[in-house]
Scaffold this motif. Structure first.
Motif, PDB file in Angstrom:
ATOM      1  N   THR A 139       0.822  -1.220   0.000  1.00 33.40           N
ATOM      2  CA  THR A 139       0.000   0.000   0.000  1.00 33.40           C
ATOM      3  C   THR A 139       0.853   1.266   0.000  1.00 33.40           C
ATOM      4  O   THR A 139       1.882   1.337   0.678  1.00 33.40           O
ATOM      5  N   ALA A 150      -2.140   4.570  -3.522  1.00 29.21           N
ATOM      6  CA  ALA A 150      -2.476   3.282  -4.155  1.00 29.21           C
ATOM      7  C   ALA A 150      -2.749   2.242  -3.079  1.00 29.21           C
ATOM      8  O   ALA A 150      -1.830   1.729  -2.441  1.00 29.21           O
ATOM      9  N   SER A 185       2.021  -3.265   8.422  1.00 31.80           N
ATOM     10  CA  SER A 185       1.998  -3.903   9.744  1.00 31.80           C
ATOM     11  C   SER A 185       3.391  -4.365  10.158  1.00 31.80           C
ATOM     12  O   SER A 185       4.080  -5.029   9.372  1.00 31.80           O
TER      13      SER A 185
HETATM   14  C1  LIG Z   1      -4.857  -1.889  10.198  1.00 35.33           C
HETATM   15  C2  LIG Z   1      -4.323  -1.924   8.797  1.00 35.33           C
HETATM   16  C3  LIG Z   1      -3.232  -2.729   8.496  1.00 35.33           C
HETATM   17  C4  LIG Z   1      -2.721  -2.750   7.190  1.00 35.33           C
HETATM   18  N1  LIG Z   1      -1.620  -3.528   6.923  1.00 35.33           N
HETATM   19  C5  LIG Z   1      -1.078  -3.474   5.675  1.00 35.33           C
HETATM   20  C6  LIG Z   1       0.125  -4.194   5.383  1.00 35.33           C
HETATM   21  O1  LIG Z   1       0.691  -4.880   6.245  1.00 35.33           O
HETATM   22  N2  LIG Z   1       0.663  -4.097   4.140  1.00 35.33           N
HETATM   23  C7  LIG Z   1       0.073  -3.352   3.153  1.00 35.33           C
HETATM   24  O2  LIG Z   1       0.594  -3.311   2.042  1.00 35.33           O
HETATM   25  N3  LIG Z   1      -1.068  -2.647   3.398  1.00 35.33           N
HETATM   26  C8  LIG Z   1      -1.645  -2.685   4.630  1.00 35.33           C
HETATM   27  N4  LIG Z   1      -2.780  -1.974   4.893  1.00 35.33           N
HETATM   28  C9  LIG Z   1      -3.374  -1.150   3.862  1.00 35.33           C
HETATM   29  C10 LIG Z   1      -4.627  -1.758   3.269  1.00 35.33           C
HETATM   30  O3  LIG Z   1      -4.280  -2.870   2.481  1.00 35.33           O
HETATM   31  C11 LIG Z   1      -5.334  -0.657   2.462  1.00 35.33           C
HETATM   32  O4  LIG Z   1      -5.824   0.275   3.416  1.00 35.33           O
HETATM   33  C12 LIG Z   1      -6.446  -1.214   1.618  1.00 35.33           C
HETATM   34  O5  LIG Z   1      -5.928  -1.931   0.534  1.00 35.33           O
HETATM   35  C13 LIG Z   1      -7.363  -0.106   1.065  1.00 35.33           C
HETATM   36  O6  LIG Z   1      -6.623   0.867   0.444  1.00 35.33           O
HETATM   37  P1  LIG Z   1      -6.834   2.415   0.814  1.00 35.33           P
HETATM   38  O7  LIG Z   1      -6.883   2.529   2.285  1.00 35.33           O
HETATM   39  O8  LIG Z   1      -5.813   3.201   0.072  1.00 35.33           O
HETATM   40  O9  LIG Z   1      -8.270   2.780   0.288  1.00 35.33           O
HETATM   41  P2  LIG Z   1      -8.716   3.196  -1.221  1.00 35.33           P
HETATM   42  O10 LIG Z   1      -8.228   2.187  -2.197  1.00 35.33           O
HETATM   43  O11 LIG Z   1      -8.289   4.614  -1.399  1.00 35.33           O
HETATM   44  O12 LIG Z   1     -10.260   3.086  -1.083  1.00 35.33           O
HETATM   45  C14 LIG Z   1     -11.052   4.014  -0.329  1.00 35.33           C
HETATM   46  C15 LIG Z   1     -12.495   3.512  -0.357  1.00 35.33           C
HETATM   47  O13 LIG Z   1     -12.967   3.442  -1.712  1.00 35.33           O
HETATM   48  C16 LIG Z   1     -13.399   2.118  -2.000  1.00 35.33           C
HETATM   49  N5  LIG Z   1     -13.061   1.789  -3.374  1.00 35.33           N
HETATM   50  C17 LIG Z   1     -11.837   1.855  -3.955  1.00 35.33           C
HETATM   51  N6  LIG Z   1     -11.895   1.469  -5.250  1.00 35.33           N
HETATM   52  C18 LIG Z   1     -13.190   1.154  -5.486  1.00 35.33           C
HETATM   53  C19 LIG Z   1     -13.907   0.668  -6.637  1.00 35.33           C
HETATM   54  N7  LIG Z   1     -13.279   0.444  -7.776  1.00 35.33           N
HETATM   55  N8  LIG Z   1     -15.242   0.451  -6.524  1.00 35.33           N
HETATM   56  C20 LIG Z   1     -15.883   0.658  -5.325  1.00 35.33           C
HETATM   57  N9  LIG Z   1     -15.261   1.118  -4.217  1.00 35.33           N
HETATM   58  C21 LIG Z   1     -13.943   1.353  -4.300  1.00 35.33           C
HETATM   59  C22 LIG Z   1     -12.670   1.221  -1.010  1.00 35.33           C
HETATM   60  O14 LIG Z   1     -13.385   0.025  -0.770  1.00 35.33           O
HETATM   61  C23 LIG Z   1     -12.627   2.106   0.216  1.00 35.33           C
HETATM   62  O15 LIG Z   1     -13.816   2.017   0.925  1.00 35.33           O
HETATM   63  C24 LIG Z   1      -3.319  -1.954   6.177  1.00 35.33           C
HETATM   64  C25 LIG Z   1      -4.426  -1.156   6.495  1.00 35.33           C
HETATM   65  C26 LIG Z   1      -4.933  -1.139   7.771  1.00 35.33           C
HETATM   66  C27 LIG Z   1      -6.127  -0.272   8.067  1.00 35.33           C
END
Ligand SMILES: Cc1cc2nc3c(=O)[nH]c(=O)nc-3n(C[C@H](O)[C@H](O)[C@H](O)COP(=O)(O)OP(=O)(O)OC[C@H]3O[C@@H](n4cnc5c(N)ncnc54)[C@H](O)[C@@H]3O)c2cc1C
Length: 400
Positions: free
Chosen positions: A137, A141, A169
């Motif tokens: 992440t 992206a 994490s």
């Molecule tokens: C506690 C925690 C631990 C994590 N650990 C890791 C880790 O170890 N390694 C790692 O790489 N990442 C990690 N992450 C990141 C996590 O994988 C991302 O937060 C997740 O993939 C969502 O990405 P974003 O937060 O950028 O949301 P976005 O992609 O910006 O999305 C925002 C919102 O829009 C929605 N959305 C996006 N695209 C679409 C679509 N095409 N159609 C409909 N809805 C859509 C999403 O569902 C979401 O509700 C962690 C996150 C958290 C909260």
């Protein structure tokens, strides 16, 4: 096909997890929640857990396979049983436990034998606890994995990584981090490469913990890669792996293997909320007055129990398919789409059953309510899982 009789060996393992959870995970998770600080890496509990073999790899773990007495592969099913139990006691403290964590699947699936030994072998060393991490992440992206912008540029014998990662994490305490980067942003997923970046590598900078609403017991870290030089030997699988366009596939396969485990952790949190609500209801309503007078309470409990059961079965099905090496993308996505949403409803209903007591910090349920949301976000949000399922159902090609 859906046999989940754990057998005596697994039942004993689950009992060990129960003891660990009751004595350590839940108290440490509550303490972290109250102080707002992750459990420190130097906490004596981690050393003790490591000595007991928790998170530590055994001699056969390199392949990531476990075969039961019947000759059947059972690793995924064992994984979901243990993951639910760990999360029941405290999901945050469970993620804080030492081990290679989400970094292990890509090393196992994509790494050369030499890389597997070099990066996973140290997790067999009993002397001190170690952590691994997985960094996909980026600030811009998350769901759109193909849109990562961290760049990988070849330079002499090595690679230079530049970019930023967020919410990773255990990255602060990790021995190494599997970092996903692109050699060509225009190529989308075909340009992806995975590198193992060792702790202390110059250019791995600005490591900081994010403040989050729940799951305080482990750190979610953001960091910068500033001209971070990585040896060629740390490109997972070597260049040949990517000539076969297997890079993105490797990442997605990792997710298909881990999604049922993440989904079942939501089940564990939901079960904790359900138990707390049921105990409260029995104490405050059912024993005090006849049951039928409290149909609104009991109907909620019945709904919670149904949701937990269905969610668990979906996770088990996805894990069973993984064990028999059948495609499980749709089933893993169904589990991941359903279980966290169900668990959010269950924790919310638990709060309602407790009434005003529910929002009191010492009741634990409000913590579960804050903890559970992340399960809907990590490893592909609920919305993304629904898109994956829908694409499959209408026969669109899977993302490639
Ligand atoms: C506690 C925690 C631990 C994590 N650990 C890791 C880790 O170890 N390694 C790692 O790489 N990442 C990690 N992450 C990141 C996590 O994988 C991302 O937060 C997740 O993939 C969502 O990405 P974003 O937060 O950028 O949301 P976005 O992609 O910006 O999305 C925002 C919102 O829009 C929605 N959305 C996006 N695209 C679409 C679509 N095409 N159609 C409909 N809805 C859509 C999403 O569902 C979401 O509700 C962690 C996150 C958290 C909260």
């Amino acid at each position: 096909m859906l046999s989940f009789d754990p057998g005596p060996e697994m039942a004993a393992e689950l009992e060990r997890v129960r003891v660990l959870g009751r004595e350590f995970l839940r108290p440490l998770g509550i303490e972290a929640d109250l102080t707002g600080e992750a459990i420190p890496a130097a906490h004596p509990f981690f050393q003790k857990a490591w000595e007991l073999g928790i998170g530590r790899l055994g001699p056969d773990d390199r392949e990531g396979r476990e075969v039961g007495n019947s000759g059947e592969r059972t690793a995924a099913r064992r994984g979901v049983l243990v993951a639910e139990e760990l999360a029941y006691w405290d999901r945050g403290a469970a993620v804080a436990l030492p081990g290679p964590g989400l970094g292990a699947p890509p090393v196992r699936r994509m790494g050369t034998p030499e890389q597997q030994e070099r990066f996973l072998g140290r997790f067999r060393d009993p002397s001190r606890p170690r952590w691994g991490a997985f960094a996909m992440t980026e600030p811009a992206a998350g769901s759109d994995v193909a849109g990562i912008r961290t760049s990988a540029r070849r330079d002499g014998e090595g690679w230079v990584l530049s970019g930023a990662k967020t919410f990773i994490s255990n990255a602060i305490r990790a021995d190494w981090i599997v970092v996903w980067a692109t050699v060509d942003p225009a190529a989308g997923r075909a340009g992806h490469r995975a590198f193992v970046v060792e702790r202390g590598t110059p250019g791995l900078e600005d490591m900081r913990a994010e403040h989050k609403m729940g799951l305080i017991a482990y750190e979610s870290a953001s960091f910068t890669l500033r001209d971070c030089r990585v040896p060629s030997a740390n490109l997972l699988g070597g260049e040949d792996h990517y000539r076969a366009r297997a890079g993105f596939k490797g990442a997605m396969e990792s997710f298909n293997a881990t999604r049922p485990m993440i989904a079942v952790m939501a089940v564990g949190i939901a079960r904790a909320a359900y138990d707390a609500a049921r105990a409260f209801a029995r104490e405050h309503y059912v024993l005090a007055r006849p049951l039928p007078r409290h149909q609104r309470i009991t109907a909620k409990l019945a709904r919670m129990a149904r949701k937990i059961e269905v969610a668990r079965l979906l996770c088990w099905r996805a894990a069973t398919l993984a064990d028999v090496e059948q495609p499980n993308q749709i089933e893993a996505s169904m589990a991941k789409a359903f279980a966290p949403a169900a668990a959010q409803e269950v924790t919310s209903l638990a709060l309602e059953i407790l009434g005003e007591a529910g929002v009191r910090q010492d009741r634990y349920v409000e913590k579960l309510y804050r903890d559970v949301k992340a399960m809907d976000i990590v490893e592909g949000t609920g919305q993304i899982q629904r898109i994956v399922i829908a694409r499959r159902l209408v026969g669109y090609p899977a993302a490639s």
